[in-house]
Scaffold this active site. Structure first.
Site, short mmCIF file in Angstrom:
data_model
loop_
_atom_site.label_atom_id
_atom_site.label_comp_id
_atom_site.label_asym_id
_atom_site.label_seq_id
_atom_site.Cartn_x
_atom_site.Cartn_y
_atom_site.Cartn_z
N ALA A 1 42.84 34.61 81.86
CA ALA A 1 43.61 35.71 81.29
C ALA A 1 44.94 35.19 80.76
CB ALA A 1 43.85 36.80 82.32
N ALA B 1 34.95 43.88 87.45
CA ALA B 1 35.83 42.71 87.53
C ALA B 1 37.13 42.94 86.76
CB ALA B 1 35.12 41.47 87.00
N GLY B 2 37.04 43.57 85.58
CA GLY B 2 38.25 43.84 84.80
C GLY B 2 39.18 44.79 85.52
N ASP B 3 38.63 45.80 86.18
CA ASP B 3 39.44 46.74 86.95
C ASP B 3 40.11 46.04 88.13
OD1 ASP B 3 38.51 48.78 85.25
OD2 ASP B 3 36.79 49.15 86.54
N ARG C 1 40.09 37.51 79.68
CA ARG C 1 39.15 36.62 79.00
C ARG C 1 37.91 36.31 79.84
NH1 ARG C 1 42.80 35.38 75.16
NH2 ARG C 1 44.93 34.79 75.79
#
Length: 333
Positions: free
Chosen positions: A248, A272-274, A243
């Site tokens: 998250a 950032a998501g990785d 999120r």
């Protein structure tokens, strides 16, 4: 004797040429390695695990740079060199303080030729976890078939399959992505998606795209819960929803967990998501429970957004407590 990797991943890594301002104005460019799968590989390796990355690069300095950088992070690189194609390149423009724009030059690249034969070579050493993303199957028919083959094979061989949707609108449409990724998710024990990607692997209650993934309080909305439950019914064990600045969450058959984002000064959100995924999977490999995995993912994501680069600022295992134990704006002495 070579030990079995904890995590295996594959995909296209490119050279990323970053500008500090508008590309049209000219100026200096810095050279980096970019790729969702290699970002995760670096993150998991830095947190103390054995990691293998497989991909295809061209017979050019760009490919040499990628291989050298990944090996320097302790990653086992199982690359193939295609002498007839070039390594993919992307330009990343910092257009404003809050907006970055990516421009890809990867059509027909060496990385897009990743095939079932490359999967067989990558699988020769085994792995505890196979991490896939929705980027690789968007690159070519050959790569899509390779991902489908790898997911089915890993599932059949008892590996934990992790799938990060990672939708890229510049590579394919949402309809095309859904057609490929929804069946692929059935092989995954862990599905990772941002709140606007979940409908690409699980249809919304009304058959449409679903909502934003949160209600007015910042909690999952009914559409997200129902889509997550559909994935759980299909055999997925953990549905992880990223999120961004809102933290998250994880849906499992045993319940739902949420974690807030770690408060930091954000300077670069690319990767950032990785980073979150790398933290989450490393905690899984370390035997942490769902809550612990979520927390480590949030910490890794905080390191990513508060440092420059796709992966350069990702933490080592000994640094995981750094954000909690060091006041912001201070210097450790």
């Amino acid at each position: 004797m070579t030990r079995t990797p904890d995590l295996l991943t594959f995909g296209e890594s490119m050279v990323s040429l970053r500008s500090a301002g508008p590309l049209s104005a000219g100026g200096g460019l810095s050279m980096h390695v970019a790729g969702a799968e290699s970002n995760v590989a670096v993150g998991v390796a830095r947190l103390g695990h054995r990691v293998s990355w497989s991909g295809v690069v061209g017979a050019d300095p760009h490919g040499e740079f990628i291989v050298r950088q990944l090996r320097s992070e302790g990653i086992q690189v199982l690359n193939r060199v295609d002498p007839g194609r070039s390594t993919g390149v992307m330009f990343l423009e910092q257009r404003t303080a809050d907006i970055s724009r990516a421009y890809y030059y990867r059509t027909g690249s060496a990385g897009s030729t990743f095939s079932r034969k490359d999967v067989d070579r990558a699988f020769s050493g085994g792995a505890r976890v196979l991490h896939l993303t929705g980027i690789t199957p968007a690159l070519s028919k050959e790569s899509r078939e390779a991902v489908e083959y790898a997911a089915a094979r890993a599932d059949g061989e008892g590996m934990v399959v992790s799938l990060d949707v990672n939708y890229r609108g510049k590579l394919w449409s949402r309809d095309a992505a859904r057609e490929v990724l929804a069946p692929l998710a059935r092989h995954a024990r862990i599905v990772v998606a941002s709140d606007d990607e979940l409908a690409l692997v699980a249809s919304a209650p009304d058959g449409g795209e679903g909502g934003e993934g949160r209600d007015g309080t910042g909690h999952p909305d009914a559409a997200e819960v129902r889509m997550a439950n559909r994935l759980l019914d299909l055999g997925v064990e953990e549905v992880v929803v990223k999120r961004g600045a809102s933290g998250a969450g994880v849906h499992t058959a045993a319940g739902r967990w949420e974690v807030p984002a770690v408060p930091v000064t954000s300077i670069d959100t690319v990767g950032a998501g990785d980073a979150f995924t790398a933290g989450y999977l490393s905690a899984l490999l370390d035997g942490l429970d769902v809550e612990g995995r979520l927390h480590r993912g949030a910490v890794a994501g905080a390191f990513a957004v508060s440092t420059s680069g796709d992966w350069e600022g990702l933490p080592h295992a000994g640094e995981l407590l750094l954000l909690a134990n060091t006041p912001g704006g201070s210097t450790q002495r």
